[in-house]
Design an enzyme around this catalytic site. Structure first.
Site, mmCIF file in Angstrom:
data_model
loop_
_atom_site.group_PDB
_atom_site.id
_atom_site.type_symbol
_atom_site.label_atom_id
_atom_site.label_comp_id
_atom_site.label_asym_id
_atom_site.label_seq_id
_atom_site.Cartn_x
_atom_site.Cartn_y
_atom_site.Cartn_z
ATOM 1 N N GLY A 135 -29.723 117.706 -41.890
ATOM 2 C CA GLY A 135 -29.389 116.725 -40.867
ATOM 3 C C GLY A 135 -30.464 116.519 -39.824
ATOM 4 O O GLY A 135 -31.661 116.642 -40.081
ATOM 5 N N TYR A 293 -13.700 119.754 -30.733
ATOM 6 C CA TYR A 293 -15.093 119.303 -30.801
ATOM 7 C C TYR A 293 -15.479 118.569 -29.524
ATOM 8 O O TYR A 293 -16.537 118.837 -28.928
ATOM 9 C CB TYR A 293 -15.280 118.396 -32.018
#
Length: 414
Positions: A135, A293
């Site tokens: 990523g 999150y």
């Protein structure tokens, strides 16, 4: 051309494509001119747009400029061992029109990390990137490694980290890059990483707190904390605590904390405005993955701001960044619904190189030297949520984080 791809350029036509028989060249001073091979003449103005241009910045890392016996400028790519008359900076030309100033920002959401580092030499600089085996973490690490930095990939999965190192070395065999184990879900692992790093006796100029987990089912770490909170916030907090002496000795140094725009959609205080630990590390019955999150990303901004307030007098700055919207990466892999959502959104998202751009910008931009305590999106400063700007909440979170580590490691917390 491999050399152009390395420099962050594509061997494709630009939006102001030249007519047949024309060639774009540069003088040794960086001015662009156009050669008409059909009529055997040259001119400063683009044959279609009429604009005058010059190249921006220095040559990419590993390139050198020379002049042949005919007075024509050529360029040597020492990394790929080739010579060309094509200036690698031609993709980064700027209009020579001083009478029409522009307020357009230098970079935006389409900028890549390699474009930001174009012309920069980071030889002698040491960069640590957490979660760098894939990523935007990988693209961040690769971009710095391809520009001369000594890059350390701090990763939990060493098999994948070793593969990432190999991928970088395939692009440039002289890259100075290595992988070291770091499991942010285990405070002892964070401690061991810091000890291993200090044993290298190297400085630390850039620390990128990039690693994150997303959409996990509820679980507790071996330290007894909710996993999302520990991986995304507390593990990084402890890492910076352990390395802050190295950062200060290496000043000027920068810490970049990768947050998210999702920090805007939550709060970590109770109805009385006090920090609520049950929101940070909830029980199984109170857990919702997305909310966990979001709260961890709010912690990231609060932590970055407080870190800057504490360490900036010693030459260490910190900024938080949002990398991009719904980028396709392994962060979504914990639940099929998120996998489907990311797959459907993929055509409208940034590439990983674009996602790494804001991180790299904050880590490397000369104009940000000595500046911090800010939040960036698309390489541009923007205001975080009101909750993220609370100095009181940031101080309370800092104290709580210290206490959580002390309770688990005691006198051995470092």
């Amino acid at each position: 051309m491999a050399a152009l791809r390395y420099a962050g350029l594509d061997d494709t036509d630009s939006e102001d494509e030249l007519p047949p028989g024309w060639e774009e060249r540069t003088t040794k001073d960086g001015w662009v001119y156009y050669a008409n091979h059909t009529e055997e003449k040259t001119q400063w103005e683009h044959p279609k747009t009429g604009k005058r241009k010059r190249v921006a910045g220095d040559l990419p890392y590993g390139w050198e400029q020379g002049t042949d016996e005919n007075g024509q400028v050529f360029f040597v790519d020492h990394i790929n061992k080739r010579t060309t008359y094509l200036d690698p900076r031609l993709a980064f030309t700027v209009d020579d029109n001083p009478t029409k100033p522009t307020t357009r920002q230098r970079y935006d959401g389409s900028t890549t990390a390699l474009e930001i580092l174009q012309g920069r030499d980071f030889t002698g600089k040491v960069v640590v990137v957490t979660g760098a085996n894939s990523g935007i973490g990988f693209e961040t690490a690769k971009s710095f490694a391809l520009h001369g930095a000594h890059v350390i990939l701090a990763c939990r999965n060493m098999a994948r980290a070793s593969e990432a190192v190999s991928r970088i070395l395939e692009e440039w065999h002289k890259a100075k890059v290595e992988a070291v184990t770091l499991d942010l879900a285990l405070l002892r692992s964070v401690q061991h990483f810091a000890e291993a790093f200090k044993a290298k006796n190297v400085p630390l100029h850039v620390l990128v707190c990039n690693a994150a987990t997303f959409a996990l089912p509820w679980s507790l770490t071996k330290d007894g904390l909710e996993t999302t909170f520990q991986v995304n916030h507390l593990g990084h907090f402890y890492l910076v605590q352990l390395l802050q002496d190295v950062l200060c000795r290496s000043a000027p140094a920068r810490v970049i904390v990768v947050s998210s725009e999702s920090h805007r959609f939550t709060d970590i205080n109770d109805s009385l405005g006090k920090l609520d630990f049950s929101r940070l590390s909830p029980t199984k019955n109170d857990y919702w993955a997305m909310l966990a999150y979001n709260r961890s990303k709010l912690c990231n901004v609060l932590f970055s701001n407080e870190l800057h307030r504490r360490l900036s007098p010693r030459g260490v700055t910190s900024n938080a960044v949002h990398p991009g919207n719904m980028m396709y990466s392994n962060i979504h892999r914990s639940w099929w619904v998120y996998t489907l959502l990311f797959t459907l959104a993929r055509p409208f998202t940034k590439s990983m190189q674009q996602g790494a751009a804001t991180t790299v910008y904050c880590a490397a931009a000369p104009e940000l030297e000595g500046l911090g305590g800010m939040y960036f999106n698309n390489c541009c400063r923007c205001m975080p949520s009101p909750e993220a700007q609370s100095e009181e909440t940031a101080r309370t979170l800092w104290a709580l984080s210290e206490r959580l580590i002390q309770e688990r490691l005691g006198s051995q917390s470092g």
